[in-house]
Design a protein around this motif. Structure first.
Motif, PDB file in Angstrom:
ATOM      1  N   GLY A 132       1.044  -1.300   0.274  1.00  0.00           N
ATOM      2  CA  GLY A 132      -0.262  -0.036   0.135  1.00  0.00           C
ATOM      3  C   GLY A 132       1.068   1.508  -0.020  1.00  0.00           C
ATOM      4  N   ALA A 133       2.225   1.337  -0.152  1.00  0.00           N
ATOM      5  CA  ALA A 133       2.926   2.686  -0.460  1.00  0.00           C
ATOM      6  C   ALA A 133       2.927   3.222  -1.437  1.00  0.00           C
ATOM      7  N   GLU A 134       3.425   4.739  -0.935  1.00  0.00           N
ATOM      8  CA  GLU A 134       3.515   5.239  -2.108  1.00  0.00           C
ATOM      9  C   GLU A 134       4.507   5.700  -3.187  1.00  0.00           C
ATOM     10  N   GLN A 135       6.077   4.975  -1.568  1.00  0.00           N
ATOM     11  CA  GLN A 135       6.911   5.460  -1.654  1.00  0.00           C
ATOM     12  C   GLN A 135       7.898   4.303  -0.906  1.00  0.00           C
ATOM     13  N   LEU A 166      17.349  12.243   7.115  1.00  0.00           N
ATOM     14  CA  LEU A 166      15.844  11.618   7.118  1.00  0.00           C
ATOM     15  C   LEU A 166      14.157  12.610   7.805  1.00  0.00           C
ATOM     16  N   ALA A 167      14.854  13.577   7.882  1.00  0.00           N
ATOM     17  CA  ALA A 167      13.167  13.902   8.022  1.00  0.00           C
ATOM     18  C   ALA A 167      13.285  15.004   7.320  1.00  0.00           C
ATOM     19  N   ALA A 168      13.554  14.956   6.398  1.00  0.00           N
ATOM     20  CA  ALA A 168      13.426  15.429   5.022  1.00  0.00           C
ATOM     21  C   ALA A 168      12.455  14.465   4.015  1.00  0.00           C
ATOM     22  N   ILE A 169      12.064  13.814   4.304  1.00  0.00           N
ATOM     23  CA  ILE A 169      12.134  12.484   3.856  1.00  0.00           C
ATOM     24  C   ILE A 169      10.360  12.612   3.876  1.00  0.00           C
ATOM     25  N   ASP A 170       9.028  13.046   2.948  1.00  0.00           N
ATOM     26  CA  ASP A 170       7.740  13.473   3.012  1.00  0.00           C
ATOM     27  C   ASP A 170       7.092  12.262   3.874  1.00  0.00           C
ATOM     28  N   ALA A 171       6.812  12.128   5.479  1.00  0.00           N
ATOM     29  CA  ALA A 171       6.557  11.551   5.831  1.00  0.00           C
ATOM     30  C   ALA A 171       4.987  11.350   6.005  1.00  0.00           C
ATOM     31  N   ARG A 172       4.396  12.605   4.967  1.00  0.00           N
ATOM     32  CA  ARG A 172       2.601  12.412   4.533  1.00  0.00           C
ATOM     33  C   ARG A 172       2.192  11.057   3.771  1.00  0.00           C
ATOM     34  N   VAL A 173       3.553  10.525   2.865  1.00  0.00           N
ATOM     35  CA  VAL A 173       3.021   9.935   1.986  1.00  0.00           C
ATOM     36  C   VAL A 173       3.559   7.834   2.764  1.00  0.00           C
ATOM     37  N   PRO A 174       2.440   6.747   2.299  1.00  0.00           N
ATOM     38  CA  PRO A 174       2.603   5.923   3.111  1.00  0.00           C
ATOM     39  C   PRO A 174       3.984   4.992   2.359  1.00  0.00           C
ATOM     40  N   THR A 175       4.638   4.424   3.195  1.00  0.00           N
ATOM     41  CA  THR A 175       5.643   4.348   2.914  1.00  0.00           C
ATOM     42  C   THR A 175       6.473   2.732   2.815  1.00  0.00           C
ATOM     43  N   VAL A 176       7.335   2.088   1.999  1.00  0.00           N
ATOM     44  CA  VAL A 176       8.142   0.918   2.351  1.00  0.00           C
ATOM     45  C   VAL A 176       9.331   1.640   2.875  1.00  0.00           C
ATOM     46  N   ILE A 177      10.032   0.893   4.237  1.00  0.00           N
ATOM     47  CA  ILE A 177      11.549   1.322   3.818  1.00  0.00           C
ATOM     48  C   ILE A 177      12.279  -0.518   3.486  1.00  0.00           C
ATOM     49  N   HIS A 236       9.718   8.703  12.472  1.00  0.00           N
ATOM     50  CA  HIS A 236       9.110   9.998  12.053  1.00  0.00           C
ATOM     51  C   HIS A 236       7.731  10.077  10.613  1.00  0.00           C
ATOM     52  N   LEU A 237       8.213   8.834   9.909  1.00  0.00           N
ATOM     53  CA  LEU A 237       7.186   8.485   9.368  1.00  0.00           C
ATOM     54  C   LEU A 237       5.266   7.943  10.056  1.00  0.00           C
ATOM     55  N   ALA A 238       5.912   7.309  11.997  1.00  0.00           N
ATOM     56  CA  ALA A 238       5.002   6.533  12.144  1.00  0.00           C
ATOM     57  C   ALA A 238       3.402   5.786  11.184  1.00  0.00           C
ATOM     58  N   ASP A 239       2.532   6.387  11.473  1.00  0.00           N
ATOM     59  CA  ASP A 239       1.703   5.093  10.911  1.00  0.00           C
ATOM     60  C   ASP A 239       2.058   5.310   9.010  1.00  0.00           C
ATOM     61  N   ASN A 240       2.300   6.079   8.958  1.00  0.00           N
ATOM     62  CA  ASN A 240       2.395   5.898   7.513  1.00  0.00           C
ATOM     63  C   ASN A 240       3.672   4.921   7.065  1.00  0.00           C
ATOM     64  N   MET A 241       4.254   4.015   7.972  1.00  0.00           N
ATOM     65  CA  MET A 241       5.454   3.766   7.760  1.00  0.00           C
ATOM     66  C   MET A 241       4.936   2.030   8.073  1.00  0.00           C
ATOM     67  N   LYS A 242       4.558   2.090   6.468  1.00  0.00           N
ATOM     68  CA  LYS A 242       3.695   0.415   6.335  1.00  0.00           C
ATOM     69  C   LYS A 242       4.302  -1.001   6.334  1.00  0.00           C
ATOM     70  N   ILE A 285      11.524   1.541  16.732  1.00  0.00           N
ATOM     71  CA  ILE A 285      11.151   0.678  15.624  1.00  0.00           C
ATOM     72  C   ILE A 285       9.898   0.229  15.898  1.00  0.00           C
ATOM     73  N   ILE A 286       8.766  -0.203  14.714  1.00  0.00           N
ATOM     74  CA  ILE A 286       7.610  -1.035  15.172  1.00  0.00           C
ATOM     75  C   ILE A 286       7.957  -1.978  14.588  1.00  0.00           C
TER      76      ILE A 286
END
Length: 372
Positions: free
Chosen positions: A181-184, A238-249, A265-271, A290-291
């Motif tokens: 479900g990530a966009e980045q 790392l703070a420059a990465i858009d935390a509003r976007v659903p993300t896979v690391i 930083h990504l919080a709920d958007n760290m998918k 770490i989640i």
């Protein structure tokens, strides 16, 4: 004749131990062969084998030879490497002297093997101590029987194939999971060769999300020159990465500190966080934030076995080989080879690999002098 070993309690410490190949050949049993290792690649991925040696069984492939009679060598380990070797003694009718193999070897002069399930282009090392280890690591290519085989591509194959097969499997898994479900997709240690292979796969996939690189300041220019990443950041950005976007690391670094900061930083958007490599092995401690419920360890040999069950061995080879050829061709345009002379040369460069100071565009090839 010798074997390169490292201290399992202090990875930067190494030694070279003499071996007796003549005695090994004289004691061959029916079905066994001895191969002389010709050359092998050495990358940060090999240090990952050391760091994960106990958890994933890497120490079990090639037992260390004692430095002297009666020594307990259990504190030392042999890091597996990918390379080529030639059969120099055989008591196996299906595997004659002169056969050339590509696969998993110790950084050593020779290896005794017990080939089983011998086919025209492949065999398995059936040595008892390897029976429960991942099948992908016990399989060897008989390259002389491969159509069109030429040794001129040996360096390319042993340096990139083991890394880019992981890249391919990561891309396949992410695609199968619909990118979670990530966009980045954020790739940590983006200058590593496995990361670049994954970036090649994602760049060729129109359905893939944007790819964000995180790398060290030293490697930033190189990473940007590849033209594969939508954005590139250093570890202190790392703070420059858009935390509003659903993300896979996809984490090739293994740094608990960096992961903790990025998860926070990504919080709920760290998918999902896919833990793969340990280029920052000295920072591989649990990080705050770490989640864990959305983190998973990725082990490429397990994915290979899954796909072989799904597609068959030929099906997997067909689907992956086109990518491997393409990614290797692209990588060879920027890769610089550093040819290292023997195990003494490896001992000199090994600390640099451990500390991550080898240039990102450099590929290390260790060449051994064959003697029997």
């Amino acid at each position: 004749m010798a074997q390169f070993q490292i201290n399992k309690g202090r990875f930067t410490s190494s030694r070279i131990v003499a071996t007796d190949t003549a005695a090994e050949i004289e004691s061959l049993q029916d079905g066994d062969v001895v191969v002389a290792i010709d050359r092998f690649a050495f990358t940060a991925n090999n240090v990952t084998y050391a760091v994960a040696g106990d958890q994933l069984g890497y120490w079990q492939f090639f037992p260390p030879v004692p430095a002297e009679a009666g020594e307990d060598a259990s504190g030392w380990g042999v890091i597996p490497v990918w390379g080529f070797a030639d059969v120099v003694a055989s008591r196996n009718e299906a595997v004659p002297v002169g056969d050339r193999l590509f696969g998993y070897f110790p950084p050593a002069s020779t290896l005794r093997m017990t080939p089983v399930r011998v086919g025209d282009t492949r065999l398995i090392d059936g040595s008892p101590h390897r029976a429960k280890l991942p099948p992908a690591y016990n399989s060897y290519s008989r390259v002389n029987n491969e159509p069109g085989y030429t040794s001129s591509f040996d360096d390319q194959r042993m340096l990139l194939w083991p890394l880019h097969i992981t890249s391919y499997c990561l891309w396949d898994m992410l695609q199968e999971q619909d990118w979670f479900g990530a966009e980045q997709i954020v790739i940590l240690s983006a200058s590593s060769k496995t990361s670049i292979g994954l970036a090649y796969a994602l760049a060729s996939d129109d359905s893939a999300p944007d790819v964000i690189a995180v790398t060290s300041p030293r490697n930033m220019n190189f990473v940007e020159s590849l033209g594969l990443y939508a954005h590139s950041h250093t570890y202190d950005e790392l703070a420059a990465i858009d935390a509003r976007v659903p993300t896979v690391i996809v984490d090739m670094s293994g740094s608990g500190k960096v992961l903790g900061q990025l998860h926070t930083h990504l919080a709920d958007n760290m998918k999902q966080c896919i833990n793969v490599g340990l280029t920052h092995w000295d920072e591989a401690v649990p990080g705050q934030g770490i989640i864990k419920s959305r983190s998973q360890r990725f082990f490429a040999p397990s994915h290979v076995q899954k796909r072989i069950k799904d597609w068959g061995a030929d099906g997997f080879a067909t689907r992956s080989s086109a990518f491997l050829r393409d990614s290797a061709e692209k990588s060879w345009k920027w890769m610089r080879l550093a040819t290292i002379d023997g195990l003494d040369g490896l001992a000199e460069v090994y600390p640099k690999v451990c500390e991550g100071s080898v240039a990102a565009d450099e590929g290390i090839i260790v060449v051994l002098e064959q003697q029997t």
